[in-house]
Scaffold this motif. Structure first.
Motif, short mmCIF file in Angstrom:
data_model
loop_
_atom_site.label_atom_id
_atom_site.label_comp_id
_atom_site.label_asym_id
_atom_site.label_seq_id
_atom_site.Cartn_x
_atom_site.Cartn_y
_atom_site.Cartn_z
N CYS A 246 0.87 -1.18 0.00
CA CYS A 246 0.00 0.00 0.00
C CYS A 246 0.90 1.22 0.00
CB CYS A 246 -0.96 -0.02 1.20
SG CYS A 246 -0.28 0.66 2.73
N CYS B 227 -0.51 -2.17 9.06
CA CYS B 227 -1.82 -2.75 8.79
C CYS B 227 -2.00 -4.11 9.46
CB CYS B 227 -2.03 -2.91 7.28
SG CYS B 227 -0.98 -4.19 6.53
N SER C 149 -2.97 -7.73 -2.39
CA SER C 149 -3.43 -6.76 -3.37
C SER C 149 -2.44 -6.62 -4.52
CB SER C 149 -3.63 -5.39 -2.70
OG SER C 149 -2.37 -4.89 -2.27
N TYR D 292 -1.22 -3.58 -5.41
CA TYR D 292 -0.45 -2.34 -5.28
C TYR D 292 1.04 -2.64 -5.40
CZ TYR D 292 0.54 2.41 -3.84
OH TYR D 292 0.97 3.71 -3.83
N ASP E 183 0.08 -1.65 -8.41
CA ASP E 183 -0.94 -1.67 -9.45
C ASP E 183 -0.49 -2.11 -10.84
OD1 ASP E 183 -2.61 -0.69 -7.48
OD2 ASP E 183 -2.29 1.39 -8.06
N ILE F 132 -7.94 -2.19 -2.34
CA ILE F 132 -7.78 -1.13 -1.34
C ILE F 132 -8.78 -0.04 -1.72
CG2 ILE F 132 -6.22 0.56 -0.34
CD1 ILE F 132 -3.90 -1.30 -1.01
N SER G 198 -10.65 3.38 -0.92
CA SER G 198 -10.90 4.65 -0.24
C SER G 198 -12.33 5.11 -0.51
CB SER G 198 -9.92 5.72 -0.71
OG SER G 198 -8.60 5.41 -0.34
N VAL H 60 -5.81 -0.45 5.69
CA VAL H 60 -4.46 0.10 5.61
C VAL H 60 -4.54 1.50 6.19
CG1 VAL H 60 -3.71 -1.27 3.64
CG2 VAL H 60 -4.87 0.90 3.24
N THR I 245 -3.86 4.39 5.38
CA THR I 245 -3.88 5.61 4.55
C THR I 245 -4.92 6.66 4.91
OG1 THR I 245 -5.11 4.31 2.90
CG2 THR I 245 -2.76 4.62 2.54
N VAL J 273 -9.73 -2.59 3.11
CA VAL J 273 -9.29 -3.66 2.22
C VAL J 273 -10.41 -4.69 2.15
CG1 VAL J 273 -7.58 -5.47 1.82
CG2 VAL J 273 -6.88 -3.27 2.82
#
Length: 551
Positions: free
Chosen positions: A55, A69, A140, A142, A144, A169, A171, A482, A484, A488
């Motif tokens: 992440c 995390c 994941s 990431y 990406d 992930i 948001s 995560v 941020t 998740v």
């Protein structure tokens, strides 16, 4: 940073290196899953640390510790995903009938306790339709640019299938909460708070349910750090079917847990309304006919009056002369008879006579029989008019009591339903194809089946991939976070091999179930996948067998 060996550190299950169990369940392979996710070593990073790029936080993790995390750890310089990957089995039975069985080793022999699917991957491959790889614990994509952690091939009735499996992930995500109750929770658009922080709002009431919208990108990222953290923790708990305490500005306090009765102001709700006051009149009018002279069904939205209502008129009932407060809508239907509240029919009244202004002496007569009842049957009172046309409490006749009990019988149990709503944006799609818009188009053309942890997901019309799923139909511990902050959540895209090829999928990353079971996510020979296998939720269709994929 925290030690992954500390079981009290986090809600997520931790697998100690070489451990045989997960929360009292039997892990199908020892130890966590090794991932090739460590970033190139920075010159300024200590030699005993590795950088996790799962992440944007880019934790530098010391040996024997997890990142912020609690999902990734440093094991002898290798980055590992500490939770096992969750498989769903088509053949395992749900032992407790609750929707998810305890983790069971697929193909385990009672004599040896071994896992036949790992010991003999070829045999498992022959039964590949009986296992489905979910995104729970899968990791994941990431940052990406790389393919999804698992792109698994299988067969369905002779058709080659592909399932792209990842943890997204999110948001841009929220939870929509449906609370079955007539109780007043708070004014529409009122703020919903958790630990004092605003985490959502009250939205439109639906038929017998109050609705909340919780989370969302503005609360996660648009406010203070504390608001984002509290919102993220609240969303994690809701998604993982844990109880959450909330308060509503100008309204009630709540305890909400997915699939359980809501608790409103300390009282556990029991019933969802049978209908509005007018609908209740229509349902039970014939059963009341001959036993009552008037019925008032008290309701915050539409209060019904039997003899004025079309149902009473069609039965030939004469007007009682009752005068009721509120704004008349159509005959026998009244709005705004009282303020919203937690009393009779979701109003603020405790004495139902408070909504009655009196009786017309030209029409009413002494001895008239009046039933007042709520839309759930939880409140009911029988009255008879005295010589001055004043309602006096009397013993309710048995035949009328039966109708009140039947109202309650026809009320469904009060539940809190939690729906995860998330936008699967551009970065997540890159794990499936180099041209992400083709995946979106294929989904809208019903060529791709979208699931979350094996549970069916509703894909909203319009642009993008906006999915909604009932969290009670997902495996336990499906959600993570995560810092941020973001949520998740697992997501899987299943389609025919031909469709995957045509949308520009990562064909070189497609692997058989046999390879996944035997070699784990990193193609390491003899490094079988750490996993737990669950029975399919009895309400879920089999993810590989949905009609849109082949029809």
């Amino acid at each position: 940073m925290s030690s992954y060996g500390n079981p009290t550190m986090t809600e997520h299950t931790k697998v100690d290196f070489g451990a045989d169990g997960v929360d009292g369940e039997t892990a199908s392979t020892p130890g966590p899953t090794v991932l090739e996710k460590a970033a190139p070593r920075s010159e300024r990073m200590a030699s005993n640390k590795i950088e996790c790029n799962a992440c944007p936080v880019l934790c530098q993790i010391s040996e024997g510790r997890t990142g912020a995390c609690d999902r990734y750890a440093n094991s002898d310089g290798r980055l590992i995903r500490v939770d096992p990957v969750v498989f769903v089995s088509r053949t395992l039975a749900v032992g407790d009938g609750a929707g998810e069985a305890a983790a069971v080793e697929f193909g385990a022999s009672p004599a040896t306790g071994g896992d036949a699917a790992v010991a003999a991957p070829a045999a498992a491959a022959q039964q590949d339709q009986a296992l489905f790889v979910t995104g729970v614990g899968a990791s994941s994509t990431y940052p990406d640019y790389k393919p999804a952690p698992f792109i698994v091939s299988s067969k369905l009735e002779g058709v080659d299938m592909v399932t792209v499996v990842t943890e997204g992930i999110f948001s841009y995500c929220s939870f929509k909460v449906k609370i079955d109750t007539d109780r007043f929770l708070g004014p529409e658009q009122s703020n919903v708070r958790c630990q004092g922080e605003i985490v959502g709002h009250v939205t439109t009431a639906e038929y017998g349910s109050q609705m909340l919208s919780l989370g969302g990108v503005h609360h996660l990222t648009g406010g203070s750090k504390k608001e984002g953290r509290v919102t993220c923790d609240m969303m994690l708990a809701l998604g993982n079917k844990q109880a959450v305490e909330l308060t509503i500005d100008g309204g009630a306090s709540l305890v909400i847990r997915a699939g359980a009765a809501p608790i409103v102001d300390g009282v556990e709700e029991q019933r969802m309304r049978v209908g509005c006051g007018s609908a209740t009149i229509g349902i039970f009018a014939k059963q009341w006919f001959g036993h009552v002279d008037e019925v008032v069904v008290v309701d915050d939205h539409i209060t019904g009056v039997l003899t004025e209502h079309q149902a009473g008129r069609c039965l030939g009932m004469t007007r009682s002369g009752l005068k009721i407060r509120g704004r008349k809508s159509t005959p026998g239907r009244y709005f705004q008879v009282a303020n919203p509240g937690t009393g009779w029919g979701g109003t603020d009244i405790q004495d139902p006579l408070a909504i009655i202004e009196g009786f017309d002496p030209a029409v009413a007569r002494p001895g008239m029989r009046l039933l007042m009842v709520s839309t759930t049957g939880e409140h009911a009172q029988w009255y008879e008019l005295d010589a001055d046309l004043v309602p006096r409490i009397a013993e309710m006749p048995t035949d009328v009591l039966r109708t009140v009990e039947r109202i309650g019988e026809n009320c469904e149990p009060s539940l809190a339903t939690v729906l995860f709503l998330g936008g699967a944006g551009g970065s997540l799609r890159a794990g499936a194809t180099e041209n992400p818009v083709l995946l979106t188009r294929a989904i809208k053309q019903r060529l791709v089946n979208v699931t979350c942890g094996g549970a069916p997901a509703y894909v909203w019309p319009g642009g993008g991939i906006t999915v909604m799923v009932d969290v009670t139909r997902m495996p336990d511990r499906s959600f993570g976070t995560v810092p941020t902050p973001a949520i998740v959540a697992p997501i899987e895209f299943t389609m025919s091999y031909d469709v995957y090829r045509d949308l520009g999928g990562h064909l070189d990353a497609v692997r058989s179930l046999e390879s996944v079971l035997a070699n784990g996510p990193d193609h390491v020979e003899g490094a079988p996948l750490a996993r737990r296998t669950l029975a399919r939720h009895p309400d879920n269709p089999w993810p590989l067998g949905m009609p849109p994929m082949l029809g």
